[in-house]
Design a protein around this motif. Structure first.
Motif, PDB file in Angstrom:
ATOM      1  N   LEU A 121      24.297  46.779  38.790  1.00 52.77           N
ATOM      2  CA  LEU A 121      25.757  46.801  38.690  1.00 52.77           C
ATOM      3  C   LEU A 121      26.204  46.476  37.268  1.00 52.77           C
ATOM      4  CD1 LEU A 121      28.557  47.040  39.942  1.00 52.77           C
ATOM      5  CD2 LEU A 121      28.362  44.653  40.696  1.00 52.77           C
ATOM      6  N   SER A 122      25.525  45.538  36.611  1.00 51.17           N
ATOM      7  CA  SER A 122      25.847  45.212  35.217  1.00 51.17           C
ATOM      8  C   SER A 122      25.706  46.431  34.323  1.00 51.17           C
ATOM      9  CB  SER A 122      24.938  44.086  34.702  1.00 51.17           C
ATOM     10  OG  SER A 122      25.215  42.866  35.329  1.00 51.17           O
ATOM     11  N   CYS A 125      28.574  48.843  34.892  1.00 49.87           N
ATOM     12  CA  CYS A 125      29.815  48.326  34.289  1.00 49.87           C
ATOM     13  C   CYS A 125      29.782  48.446  32.770  1.00 49.87           C
ATOM     14  CB  CYS A 125      30.026  46.865  34.687  1.00 49.87           C
ATOM     15  SG  CYS A 125      30.308  46.607  36.442  1.00 49.87           S
ATOM     16  N   PRO A 147      33.615  51.512  38.405  1.00 51.09           N
ATOM     17  CA  PRO A 147      33.675  50.288  39.223  1.00 51.09           C
ATOM     18  C   PRO A 147      34.971  49.524  39.032  1.00 51.09           C
ATOM     19  CG  PRO A 147      32.180  50.002  37.373  1.00 51.09           C
ATOM     20  CD  PRO A 147      32.529  51.459  37.412  1.00 51.09           C
ATOM     21  N   TYR A 148      35.678  49.783  37.923  1.00 54.21           N
ATOM     22  CA  TYR A 148      36.949  49.092  37.670  1.00 54.21           C
ATOM     23  C   TYR A 148      38.081  49.653  38.523  1.00 54.21           C
ATOM     24  CZ  TYR A 148      34.591  46.737  33.898  1.00 54.21           C
ATOM     25  OH  TYR A 148      33.711  45.940  33.184  1.00 54.21           O
ATOM     26  N   VAL A 151      37.396  46.862  41.711  1.00 52.20           N
ATOM     27  CA  VAL A 151      37.780  45.480  41.392  1.00 52.20           C
ATOM     28  C   VAL A 151      38.045  45.410  39.893  1.00 52.20           C
ATOM     29  CG1 VAL A 151      36.505  44.418  43.297  1.00 52.20           C
ATOM     30  CG2 VAL A 151      35.376  44.741  41.089  1.00 52.20           C
ATOM     31  N   HIS A 153      37.190  43.001  37.785  1.00 48.00           N
ATOM     32  CA  HIS A 153      36.165  42.334  36.971  1.00 48.00           C
ATOM     33  C   HIS A 153      34.768  42.548  37.569  1.00 48.00           C
ATOM     34  CE1 HIS A 153      39.302  40.239  34.663  1.00 48.00           C
ATOM     35  NE2 HIS A 153      39.903  40.059  35.827  1.00 48.00           N
ATOM     36  N   PRO A 154      34.325  43.785  37.693  1.00 43.81           N
ATOM     37  CA  PRO A 154      33.019  44.018  38.322  1.00 43.81           C
ATOM     38  C   PRO A 154      31.844  43.469  37.508  1.00 43.81           C
ATOM     39  CG  PRO A 154      33.877  46.040  37.362  1.00 43.81           C
ATOM     40  CD  PRO A 154      34.989  45.040  37.308  1.00 43.81           C
ATOM     41  N   LEU A 157      31.402  40.005  38.550  1.00 42.06           N
ATOM     42  CA  LEU A 157      30.798  40.023  39.889  1.00 42.06           C
ATOM     43  C   LEU A 157      29.291  40.223  39.771  1.00 42.06           C
ATOM     44  CD1 LEU A 157      30.822  40.169  42.985  1.00 42.06           C
ATOM     45  CD2 LEU A 157      31.413  42.603  42.776  1.00 42.06           C
ATOM     46  N   ALA A 158      28.879  41.131  38.893  1.00 43.37           N
ATOM     47  CA  ALA A 158      27.452  41.378  38.696  1.00 43.37           C
ATOM     48  C   ALA A 158      26.743  40.116  38.198  1.00 43.37           C
ATOM     49  CB  ALA A 158      27.254  42.519  37.702  1.00 43.37           C
ATOM     50  N   THR A 211      44.848  47.901  41.774  1.00 41.15           N
ATOM     51  CA  THR A 211      43.526  47.308  42.031  1.00 41.15           C
ATOM     52  C   THR A 211      43.717  45.804  42.167  1.00 41.15           C
ATOM     53  OG1 THR A 211      42.594  49.035  40.606  1.00 41.15           O
ATOM     54  CG2 THR A 211      41.143  47.225  41.214  1.00 41.15           C
ATOM     55  N   LEU A 215      37.388  40.268  42.243  1.00 41.59           N
ATOM     56  CA  LEU A 215      35.935  40.292  42.393  1.00 41.59           C
ATOM     57  C   LEU A 215      35.461  41.047  43.630  1.00 41.59           C
ATOM     58  CD1 LEU A 215      34.633  36.735  41.408  1.00 41.59           C
ATOM     59  CD2 LEU A 215      34.272  38.860  40.186  1.00 41.59           C
TER      60      LEU A 215
END
Length: 220
Positions: A121-122, A125, A147-148, A151, A153-154, A157-158, A211, A215
């Protein structure tokens, strides 16, 4: 070179160097697992290799984006937001230095799968952020795609998922405490970042309405 450019360069080089330094150690582990490994090669081995490869890609990508990122349009003033951002970024790594209890095969597999998911996921992003990647609360470019869209702040989250993976691998009261502090710091960091984005991009309020989750959709 003016003072602003010198400061910007001074902020880029240490982080890039740190990421590349860490990448050297991960490279060693990858080499051992791919060419010198004599242990079992089942699912646990596969998830460990996947996590190592994702970690290596993450470190190199962060180093590269740090060096080529755009100069910020605006920065959030004050010492506290900067200390918060640094602490939130560095604290997950301290989990790896805690006293370790040898993980069971089930915990090893679960932890490495969670770690690989967080790292993947990082990477996604960071790919969307590109040259707008920031560590401090700074505004370079408003990213609302990929991914934005789900959420706001993905990437954080990652990072939280990766920290959770270390708690699964090496559970302890200290690890749980550090994870809780990390979560609090990330929430503070998100709010600081949103403040500077709102001040820079008039369209941010509309994006936040579209959105609403920071998170996790439907949770926070």
């Amino acid at each position: 070179m003016d003072g602003a450019r010198l400061y910007d360069l001074a902020m880029r080089l240490p982080l890039a160097a740190l990421m590349l330094y860490n990448a050297l150690f991960v490279s060693r582990d990858i080499y051992v697992h791919l060419f010198e490994w004599r242990g079992p090669t089942g699912l646990t081995y596969g998830t460990t290799v996947a996590a190592l490869l994702a970690t290596e890609a993450y470190l190199f990508l962060v180093a590269t984006l740090t060096l080529v990122r755009l100069r910020p349009l605006r920065k959030l003033g004050g010492v506290v937001p900067r200390i918060t951002a640094l602490a939130a970024g560095l604290l997950p790594g301290s989990l790896a230095w805690l006293p370790r209890v040898e993980p069971t095969p089930a915990r090893q597999m679960a932890g490495t799968l969670i770690m690989a998911a967080g790292l993947t996921l990082s990477l996604v992003c960071l790919g969307w952020l590109g040259k707008s990647f920031s560590v401090m609360p700074e505004a370079r470019r408003l990213v609302t795609g990929g991914p934005y869209q789900l959420v706001r702040h993905p990437l954080y989250l990652a990072g939280t998922i990766q920290a959770a993976a270390l708690v699964v691998l090496y559970p302890s009261l200290a690890a749980l405490l550090l994870f809780t502090v990390e979560l609090i710091l990330q929430i503070m960091r998100m709010r600081y970042e949103e403040r500077v984005l709102r001040d820079t991009f008039p369209e941010y309020d509309e994006y936040a309405r579209r959105t609403p989750a920071r998170l996790v959709p439907g949770v926070y």
